[in-house]
Write an enzyme that holds these catalytic residues in place. Sequence first.
Site, PDB file in Angstrom:
ATOM      1  N   GLN A  10      36.723 -13.883  17.919  1.00 47.30           N
ATOM      2  CA  GLN A  10      36.332 -12.879  16.929  1.00 47.30           C
ATOM      3  C   GLN A  10      37.365 -12.655  15.826  1.00 47.30           C
TER       4      GLN A  10
ATOM      5  N   GLU B 209      37.818 -34.010  16.489  1.00 49.23           N
ATOM      6  CA  GLU B 209      37.018 -32.859  16.035  1.00 49.23           C
ATOM      7  C   GLU B 209      36.075 -33.205  14.869  1.00 49.23           C
TER       8      GLU B 209
ATOM      9  N   TYR C 223      36.780 -34.862  12.090  1.00 53.62           N
ATOM     10  CA  TYR C 223      37.388 -34.954  10.757  1.00 53.62           C
ATOM     11  C   TYR C 223      37.465 -36.413  10.315  1.00 53.62           C
TER      12      TYR C 223
ATOM     13  N   HIS D 142      33.047 -30.786  15.293  1.00 53.68           N
ATOM     14  CA  HIS D 142      32.640 -29.412  14.937  1.00 53.68           C
ATOM     15  C   HIS D 142      31.118 -29.270  14.883  1.00 53.68           C
TER      16      HIS D 142
ATOM     17  N   ARG E 170      46.066 -36.966  17.948  1.00 57.59           N
ATOM     18  CA  ARG E 170      44.981 -36.220  18.612  1.00 57.59           C
ATOM     19  C   ARG E 170      43.759 -37.124  18.697  1.00 57.59           C
TER      20      ARG E 170
HETATM   21  P1  FAD Z   1      34.532   2.898  24.771  1.00 53.77           P
HETATM   22  O1  FAD Z   1      34.782   1.538  25.260  1.00 53.77           O
HETATM   23  O2  FAD Z   1      33.140   3.357  24.716  1.00 53.77           O
HETATM   24  O3  FAD Z   1      35.412   3.902  25.628  1.00 53.77           O
HETATM   25  C1  FAD Z   1      35.307   5.301  25.513  1.00 53.77           C
HETATM   26  C2  FAD Z   1      35.819   5.932  26.790  1.00 53.77           C
HETATM   27  O4  FAD Z   1      35.925   7.343  26.600  1.00 53.77           O
HETATM   28  C3  FAD Z   1      34.917   5.738  27.993  1.00 53.77           C
HETATM   29  O5  FAD Z   1      35.644   5.142  29.061  1.00 53.77           O
HETATM   30  C4  FAD Z   1      34.464   7.156  28.352  1.00 53.77           C
HETATM   31  O6  FAD Z   1      34.308   7.341  29.752  1.00 53.77           O
HETATM   32  C5  FAD Z   1      35.602   8.000  27.813  1.00 53.77           C
HETATM   33  N1  FAD Z   1      35.259   9.388  27.494  1.00 53.77           N
HETATM   34  C6  FAD Z   1      34.285   9.829  26.659  1.00 53.77           C
HETATM   35  N2  FAD Z   1      34.322  11.178  26.595  1.00 53.77           N
HETATM   36  C7  FAD Z   1      35.332  11.588  27.396  1.00 53.77           C
HETATM   37  C8  FAD Z   1      35.865  12.860  27.740  1.00 53.77           C
HETATM   38  N3  FAD Z   1      35.392  13.984  27.223  1.00 53.77           N
HETATM   39  N4  FAD Z   1      36.909  12.915  28.607  1.00 53.77           N
HETATM   40  C9  FAD Z   1      37.415  11.772  29.164  1.00 53.77           C
HETATM   41  N5  FAD Z   1      36.943  10.545  28.850  1.00 53.77           N
HETATM   42  C10 FAD Z   1      35.921  10.464  27.984  1.00 53.77           C
HETATM   43  N6  FAD Z   1      32.965  -5.931  21.726  1.00 53.77           N
HETATM   44  C11 FAD Z   1      33.529  -7.023  21.248  1.00 53.77           C
HETATM   45  O7  FAD Z   1      34.393  -6.932  20.393  1.00 53.77           O
HETATM   46  N7  FAD Z   1      33.167  -8.243  21.711  1.00 53.77           N
HETATM   47  C12 FAD Z   1      32.224  -8.406  22.644  1.00 53.77           C
HETATM   48  O8  FAD Z   1      31.927  -9.536  23.030  1.00 53.77           O
HETATM   49  C13 FAD Z   1      31.619  -7.264  23.186  1.00 53.77           C
HETATM   50  N8  FAD Z   1      30.668  -7.356  24.124  1.00 53.77           N
HETATM   51  C14 FAD Z   1      30.087  -6.233  24.622  1.00 53.77           C
HETATM   52  C15 FAD Z   1      29.103  -6.351  25.571  1.00 53.77           C
HETATM   53  C16 FAD Z   1      28.486  -5.210  26.090  1.00 53.77           C
HETATM   54  C17 FAD Z   1      27.405  -5.373  27.124  1.00 53.77           C
HETATM   55  C18 FAD Z   1      28.897  -3.934  25.635  1.00 53.77           C
HETATM   56  C19 FAD Z   1      28.248  -2.692  26.192  1.00 53.77           C
HETATM   57  C20 FAD Z   1      29.861  -3.806  24.678  1.00 53.77           C
HETATM   58  C21 FAD Z   1      30.460  -4.963  24.143  1.00 53.77           C
HETATM   59  N9  FAD Z   1      31.421  -4.888  23.147  1.00 53.77           N
HETATM   60  C22 FAD Z   1      32.011  -6.019  22.677  1.00 53.77           C
HETATM   61  C23 FAD Z   1      31.743  -3.618  22.489  1.00 53.77           C
HETATM   62  C24 FAD Z   1      33.090  -3.068  22.937  1.00 53.77           C
HETATM   63  O9  FAD Z   1      33.126  -2.960  24.326  1.00 53.77           O
HETATM   64  C25 FAD Z   1      33.293  -1.725  22.248  1.00 53.77           C
HETATM   65  O10 FAD Z   1      33.341  -1.920  20.854  1.00 53.77           O
HETATM   66  C26 FAD Z   1      34.585  -1.066  22.678  1.00 53.77           C
HETATM   67  O11 FAD Z   1      34.588  -0.855  24.052  1.00 53.77           O
HETATM   68  C27 FAD Z   1      34.764   0.282  21.973  1.00 53.77           C
HETATM   69  O12 FAD Z   1      35.950   0.837  22.429  1.00 53.77           O
HETATM   70  P2  FAD Z   1      36.226   2.412  22.424  1.00 53.77           P
HETATM   71  O13 FAD Z   1      37.537   2.553  23.105  1.00 53.77           O
HETATM   72  O14 FAD Z   1      36.078   2.920  21.058  1.00 53.77           O
HETATM   73  O15 FAD Z   1      35.063   3.054  23.266  1.00 53.77           O
HETATM   74  P1  NAP Z   2      24.096  -3.502  16.847  1.00 53.89           P
HETATM   75  O1  NAP Z   2      24.721  -4.837  16.753  1.00 53.89           O
HETATM   76  O2  NAP Z   2      24.222  -2.574  15.719  1.00 53.89           O
HETATM   77  O3  NAP Z   2      22.546  -3.766  17.144  1.00 53.89           O
HETATM   78  C1  NAP Z   2      21.636  -2.739  17.316  1.00 53.89           C
HETATM   79  C2  NAP Z   2      20.223  -3.305  17.375  1.00 53.89           C
HETATM   80  O4  NAP Z   2      19.335  -2.227  17.532  1.00 53.89           O
HETATM   81  C3  NAP Z   2      19.801  -4.057  16.145  1.00 53.89           C
HETATM   82  O5  NAP Z   2      19.136  -5.224  16.537  1.00 53.89           O
HETATM   83  C4  NAP Z   2      18.867  -3.091  15.430  1.00 53.89           C
HETATM   84  O6  NAP Z   2      17.893  -3.910  14.837  1.00 53.89           O
HETATM   85  C5  NAP Z   2      18.326  -2.228  16.546  1.00 53.89           C
HETATM   86  N1  NAP Z   2      18.107  -0.826  16.163  1.00 53.89           N
HETATM   87  C6  NAP Z   2      18.917  -0.008  15.449  1.00 53.89           C
HETATM   88  N2  NAP Z   2      18.398   1.226  15.347  1.00 53.89           N
HETATM   89  C7  NAP Z   2      17.220   1.200  16.027  1.00 53.89           C
HETATM   90  C8  NAP Z   2      16.213   2.182  16.287  1.00 53.89           C
HETATM   91  N3  NAP Z   2      16.321   3.425  15.829  1.00 53.89           N
HETATM   92  N4  NAP Z   2      15.148   1.799  16.996  1.00 53.89           N
HETATM   93  C9  NAP Z   2      15.028   0.535  17.465  1.00 53.89           C
HETATM   94  N5  NAP Z   2      15.941  -0.422  17.243  1.00 53.89           N
HETATM   95  C10 NAP Z   2      17.034  -0.095  16.544  1.00 53.89           C
HETATM   96  O7  NAP Z   2      24.627  -2.745  18.118  1.00 53.89           O
HETATM   97  P2  NAP Z   2      24.756  -3.134  19.636  1.00 53.89           P
HETATM   98  O8  NAP Z   2      23.986  -4.322  20.002  1.00 53.89           O
HETATM   99  O9  NAP Z   2      24.468  -1.847  20.339  1.00 53.89           O
HETATM  100  O10 NAP Z   2      26.290  -3.460  19.796  1.00 53.89           O
HETATM  101  C11 NAP Z   2      27.279  -2.441  19.613  1.00 53.89           C
HETATM  102  C12 NAP Z   2      28.533  -3.048  19.100  1.00 53.89           C
HETATM  103  O11 NAP Z   2      29.135  -3.835  20.125  1.00 53.89           O
HETATM  104  C13 NAP Z   2      28.215  -3.941  17.960  1.00 53.89           C
HETATM  105  O12 NAP Z   2      28.717  -3.387  16.780  1.00 53.89           O
HETATM  106  C14 NAP Z   2      28.838  -5.242  18.296  1.00 53.89           C
HETATM  107  O13 NAP Z   2      29.772  -5.661  17.292  1.00 53.89           O
HETATM  108  C15 NAP Z   2      29.600  -5.043  19.595  1.00 53.89           C
HETATM  109  N6  NAP Z   2      29.275  -6.187  20.448  1.00 53.89           N
HETATM  110  C16 NAP Z   2      29.729  -7.376  20.076  1.00 53.89           C
HETATM  111  C17 NAP Z   2      29.402  -8.476  20.808  1.00 53.89           C
HETATM  112  C18 NAP Z   2      29.923  -9.831  20.426  1.00 53.89           C
HETATM  113  O14 NAP Z   2      29.544 -10.815  21.028  1.00 53.89           O
HETATM  114  N7  NAP Z   2      30.791  -9.940  19.454  1.00 53.89           N
HETATM  115  C19 NAP Z   2      28.593  -8.353  21.918  1.00 53.89           C
HETATM  116  C20 NAP Z   2      28.115  -7.112  22.256  1.00 53.89           C
HETATM  117  C21 NAP Z   2      28.457  -6.034  21.492  1.00 53.89           C
HETATM  118  P3  NAP Z   2      16.736  -3.363  13.859  1.00 53.89           P
HETATM  119  O15 NAP Z   2      17.331  -2.208  13.127  1.00 53.89           O
HETATM  120  O16 NAP Z   2      16.418  -4.539  12.996  1.00 53.89           O
HETATM  121  O17 NAP Z   2      15.617  -3.023  14.752  1.00 53.89           O
HETATM  122 FE1  SF4 Z   3      41.095 -15.506  19.379  1.00 57.96          FE
HETATM  123 FE2  SF4 Z   3      42.456 -13.457  20.393  1.00 57.96          FE
HETATM  124 FE3  SF4 Z   3      39.853 -13.740  20.984  1.00 57.96          FE
HETATM  125 FE4  SF4 Z   3      41.716 -15.402  21.974  1.00 57.96          FE
HETATM  126  S1  SF4 Z   3      41.490 -13.213  22.392  1.00 57.96           S
HETATM  127  S2  SF4 Z   3      39.773 -16.001  21.098  1.00 57.96           S
HETATM  128  S3  SF4 Z   3      43.129 -15.562  20.269  1.00 57.96           S
HETATM  129  S4  SF4 Z   3      40.736 -13.347  18.961  1.00 57.96           S
END
Ligand code: FAD
Ligand code: NAP
Ligand code: SF4
Length: 675
Positions: free
Chosen positions: A342, A167, A169, A255, A217
């Site tokens: 994460q 890695e 090191y 790394h 390793r």
């Molecule tokens: P949600 O996942 O939004 O779930 C809410 C649920 O509530 C939904 O299924 C909805 O249908 C249901 N609901 C809402 N209102 C009602 C109602 N009145 N009755 C019944 N059901 C209802 N996070 C990461 O940590 N790592 C990532 O790499 C990552 N990648 C992502 C990539 C994409 C493209 C997207 C869109 C998101 C990603 N996220 C990632 C974000 C992550 O998915 C969200 O942070 C997470 O799903 C939030 O969980 P939650 O349970 O709060 O909400």
């Molecule tokens: P986000 O990370 O908060 O990014 C939102 C983007 O929208 C920013 O680039 C912001 O940039 C822009 N924005 C905000 N307000 C705006 C407005 N009014 N008009 C135009 N642009 C605007 O949110 P997200 O991409 O929706 O992701 C949601 C959550 O999912 C995040 O918090 C993230 O942690 C999680 N997620 C994580 C991963 C991962 O790989 N770990 C992947 C996907 C999602 P400017 O304000 O500079 O324009």
């Molecule tokens: Fe790390 Fe858990 Fe994500 Fe696996 S699932 S990479 S152990 S945070």
Amino acid sequence: MSEHYKHLLEPLDLGFTTLKNRALMGSMHTGLEDKAKDFPKLAAYFAERARGGVGLMVTGGFAPNVEGWLSPFGSKLSKKSEVKRHLQVTKAVHDEGGKICLQILHAGRYGYSPLCVSASNIKSPISPFKPRALSTKGVYRTIKDYANSAALAQQAGYDGVEVMGSEGYFINQFLVTHTNKRTDEWGGSFENRMRLPVEIVKAVREKVGTNFIIIYRLSMLDLIEQGSTWDEVVQLGKAIEAAGATIINTGIGWHEARVPTIATSVPRAAFSWVTGRMQDHVSIPVVATNRINDPQVADELIANGEADMVSMARPFLADSDFINKAAAGKPESINTCIGCNQACLDHTFGGKRSTCLVNPRACYETELNFTPTTQTKRVAVVGAGPAGLSAATVLAERGHTVDLFDKANEIGGQFNIAKKIPGKEEFYETLRYFDNKIKETGVNLRLNEGVDVTALISADYDEVILATGIIPRELEIEGADHEKVLSYIDVVQDEKPVGQRVAIIGAGGIGFDVAELLAHQGVSPSLDVELFNKEWGVDTDYQQRGAYTHADPEAPARQITMLQRKEGKMGANLGKTTGWIHRASLKMKSVQMVRGVEYSKIDDRGLHFTIQGGEPQVIECDNVVVCAGQLSRKDLLAGLEAQGMKVHLIGGSKLAGELDAKRAIREGFEVAAQI
Ligand code: FAD
Ligand code: NAP
Ligand code: SF4
């Protein structure tokens, strides 16, 4: 012996001791190693994994002297006074029938410390500190320090040590010419450069005697320019065996390498081929590593003769009971590591205690526990995204009666969108795990039911958990309702047609993911090792030093521009250990990044904007995809509270800013532990 996964679960006879199976829990720095007061927590963490059935575990790295520190006052084993704290760990592990080795890790020029040393005084590209070149005497002293550290580990009750030689090191820094410019007996020819690890293993063996495990390793793939050749790797492997090592573990990538090696976008077992090749050259057991997170994959590697053991590190953070579940023939109940980094590596590099996105109990074994309830309650959980799923299953496990509602026809919330992104296919496993857990714990799952205040009040629940997630933020500029405007939900979930020229508004996690999806065509490289190697320049023919050649990615499917209003780096909030991968991947696909913009309007031509009040500009495009963040969905809260209902908010419905699945799942666990 178990009927299942017979190769993985077969004992391994090391001569003087036998491992109960071929699963090695690889070394991970959790942050609990650095302070004596955290050792009771470290002991509980390892004990839980020993109870879970893993054959052999390796601790996080301990430096053999202060020069080898990863960070000032970090983990180190160089004095007798440091032995006592380790006795708690080894006793706890042995009481559970497990075995554990201590990793000796000298950071060399990767040390985040002004005291760091290396073969030569050449700074690494990923560290702010320039190392001091060790004197010839200093090298001899360091070898003694390794042997001393191993002897102390033996006194502390460890079953062995792992000498970290990969890695990038300290030891790796001696092996290759771009970090070793020495002219003494530790530099120059490969014989001289490889003398350090060989002398270390010899000195350790001499000090600890025959009946003590020494894992070495070995960096089998450096993945950097001027890394080792395959002949050099083999020569070193043979010499390490002759010097007295018991097991050779595989190291993949320095790394500072620009090839992803453990992120979720790396295919499963992508590097096992190199371990397989080493098998032909040494007679001691060899261990395959990196992105092995499934008992079937692990079993096949051993069955196919690619390895004698399989190292899984993060999979044991995600599920301490991985091996017991595999042995019971219940792979569907394993909480699979999705490779997101994460909560583990990103925490380590951020100076925080490691844990796990899918298992917030990891490294919190003494603090976050779920005791059976003494007062059963009827609880409604609204929303079956990550937050609702974790809350509902823990509540039911504790003995509460739980109805879990979702208006969608499947569980998972936004994870159903995430799993469709190329490179995030593993996210499906979390949904498979929760689907099974719902059945195991008896949660009453009610899909296709969008509930409202009236329904919840009339059902007379004792408490309601709102896990209703988010609403995508809409644009408020002229033309926001133009027909070429799509949301990320339209694109990813509903798979609406998208044209050849695309502008993406927003460069957060979702903006990057959408760009990845739209730029991509064909099979995802995360599902195909050959494609992955081509995309990132891994030379499996080993024609190049370090097995690192020029990247040859697929041509992009579309012409994409991604924009943000902030002037800072694009993707600044992406993970510490994965952000560079997302940026590099989009760069390879010629995605244009524009920052510091002020959006003006969207019309038939495309997206109009200015940069710092400059001349108006336009991106001519077929579609504008809005990834502009999210707002909390709290529509049920006021109505329920007005009726006197006890309500808890978790995940996106509590706070949309800085939401991720790590927080959503943890909040679900925490609220469910309290009710
Ligand atoms: P949600 O996942 O939004 O779930 C809410 C649920 O509530 C939904 O299924 C909805 O249908 C249901 N609901 C809402 N209102 C009602 C109602 N009145 N009755 C019944 N059901 C209802 N996070 C990461 O940590 N790592 C990532 O790499 C990552 N990648 C992502 C990539 C994409 C493209 C997207 C869109 C998101 C990603 N996220 C990632 C974000 C992550 O998915 C969200 O942070 C997470 O799903 C939030 O969980 P939650 O349970 O709060 O909400
Ligand atoms: P986000 O990370 O908060 O990014 C939102 C983007 O929208 C920013 O680039 C912001 O940039 C822009 N924005 C905000 N307000 C705006 C407005 N009014 N008009 C135009 N642009 C605007 O949110 P997200 O991409 O929706 O992701 C949601 C959550 O999912 C995040 O918090 C993230 O942690 C999680 N997620 C994580 C991963 C991962 O790989 N770990 C992947 C996907 C999602 P400017 O304000 O500079 O324009
Ligand atoms: Fe790390 Fe858990 Fe994500 Fe696996 S699932 S990479 S152990 S945070």
